[in-house]
Design an enzyme around this catalytic site. Sequence first.
Site, PDB file in Angstrom:
ATOM      1  N   ASP A 207     116.788 -12.916  85.120  1.00  0.00           N
ATOM      2  CA  ASP A 207     116.408 -12.284  86.333  1.00  0.00           C
ATOM      3  C   ASP A 207     117.327 -11.477  87.148  1.00  0.00           C
ATOM      4  O   ASP A 207     118.511 -12.002  86.851  1.00  0.00           O
ATOM      5  CB  ASP A 207     115.875 -13.655  86.883  1.00  0.00           C
ATOM      6  CG  ASP A 207     115.188 -13.016  88.392  1.00  0.00           C
ATOM      7  OD1 ASP A 207     114.004 -12.021  88.128  1.00  0.00           O
ATOM      8  OD2 ASP A 207     115.068 -13.348  89.206  1.00  0.00           O
ATOM      9  N   GLU A 281     116.527  -8.334  82.734  1.00  0.00           N
ATOM     10  CA  GLU A 281     116.463  -7.596  83.985  1.00  0.00           C
ATOM     11  C   GLU A 281     116.828  -7.172  84.979  1.00  0.00           C
ATOM     12  O   GLU A 281     118.055  -7.333  85.707  1.00  0.00           O
ATOM     13  CB  GLU A 281     115.226  -8.473  84.556  1.00  0.00           C
ATOM     14  CG  GLU A 281     113.954  -7.361  85.545  1.00  0.00           C
ATOM     15  CD  GLU A 281     113.758  -8.044  87.203  1.00  0.00           C
ATOM     16  OE1 GLU A 281     113.189  -7.945  88.065  1.00  0.00           O
ATOM     17  OE2 GLU A 281     114.891  -8.330  87.496  1.00  0.00           O
TER      18      GLU A 281
END
Length: 544
Positions: A207, A281
Amino acid sequence: MKSPWWHDAVVYQIYPRSFADSNNDGEGDFVGITARLEHVATLGVDAVWFSPFYKSPNRDGGYDVSNPREVDPRFGTLDDFSQMMNRADELGLKVIVDLVPNHFSDQHQWFQAALAAAPNSAERRRFHFYDGRGESGELPPNNWESVFGGPSWTRINEPDGRPGQWYLHLFDSSQPDLNWDNPEVNADFEKTIKFWLDLGVAGFRIDVAHGLAKEQIYQDHPDPVALTAALRLDVTDIDPEYRKQLLTDIPFFDRDGVHQIYRGWRKLIDTYPGDRFFVAEAWVYPTSRAVRYVRPDELHQIFNFDFLTIEWDAAKIKSAVEHVTTEFANVTAPPTWVLDNHDSPRVVSRLGGGEVGLQKARALAMVTQALPGNLYIYQGEELGLEDVPVAAPDRQDPIFFRTNGQQLGRDGVRVPLPWQGDAPPFGFSASKSWLPQPASWRELTVAAQNEKADSTLNLYRKLLRLRRSHPALGGLTEINWIESEPGILRFERNPGFELVANTTSTSYKFTTPKQVLVSSSPIEITGEEITLPSNSTVWLSSLD
Ligand code: GLC
């Protein structure tokens, strides 16, 4: 040498809170997921990626982690997770989990200890605590805006009750950013990585992978509000050139320091057997910067988000595909393709919604699935779901609250899946789901779509089966473009595969000796002549 499986994998994203509920509290859990995992396997994917299910006060859908090595009770226990792993193994599915290294929850014991400790203490040095500016420190250290809207700094009261230092949070105030200059932080994350690898996971989605290193804390940004707008996909009233300029140099994203961290993680994961991998990401502009995350000694994959905003336009699709494949080839990494995820408008809605939106989304999915590299599918994409208009009292996304409702946020793409039956909660749970489903989903349940030969669900199954069985698909072989009329996208891949997509508003006739494998809408075939309706794609093959 055979290439590793993650060079051309299909990964299905499960948003655990919205997949299936077994204990009827209206929220999904691992026992529910395990019972429904067969749906994912029969779709024909290689792996499942789970959005966070770790201990969390759930202020940002679990991306606010208070213990990364514990399952949050709302999803069950670690034992339930292991049972899910066993079931995945039986079904031939690999499991990928989320890793959230940019921030912890403010409820994490480290942050609680930092609040109780003194300025400049070891406890505070795990986060970004700074003295404020102004006469008595009443102004934040800089003017950065949170990605979710509002300031990215919050002032705390010191243990003696007096207003004191400020801490940085690029997202919600309940998500304090970690200080990656402190080796303790990396040591803790390596412990987390090993914990899940030891339990058998095949990899991690990282993330905000571009956020870990920060620079120039005491320097203001020239236009922080515009920068936040530039970072958001749904903000379109910003000059494209200015947007590019803003995205090219951000003091808290894509600083060179992040790469050292990933080189270390690569060494760690390489000590484990099997082809395990990391996918980043990282919203990094331009693509030539983004692919630096997947240089040979760093991460394995990075999401390419170009298709989250791509228009249904042959020329634009072609140019995006050429650009992406060239940039990834420059670092010898496989490209990735994403049409949908838990943060973005659903592809059907984005392409206009309703019947036409669905037609375009199906046709675009057929283009995407025929490309070389890795494919990510977000739960519900295979059902052709649309964004749901969630009523204000049901909204939960911090973006909604931090922008005073100006941005609706992402709840509308996180509504629980419809499995069967004629009325909500459509087999998701026996009680009301945490976000209400629309009654119109009656036609879109898994059970209803199982029965319809031309449903989106059956189309996805057929495509994914062909992607595995046709020798030209999957893999990383080249795309050979075929010149055609404006609005028509046409390419071949060897051996024997051809794709024709019609992005115009009229039908397109062409002749071919090849056989039709599948089409996104009904087509007319007369001898060797094919009439492809508008907003449609067809796959053809010259192999028997
Ligand atoms: C990522 C996640 C998003 C989350 C944010 C903060 O972008 O995908 O859901 O809100 O990071 O962790």
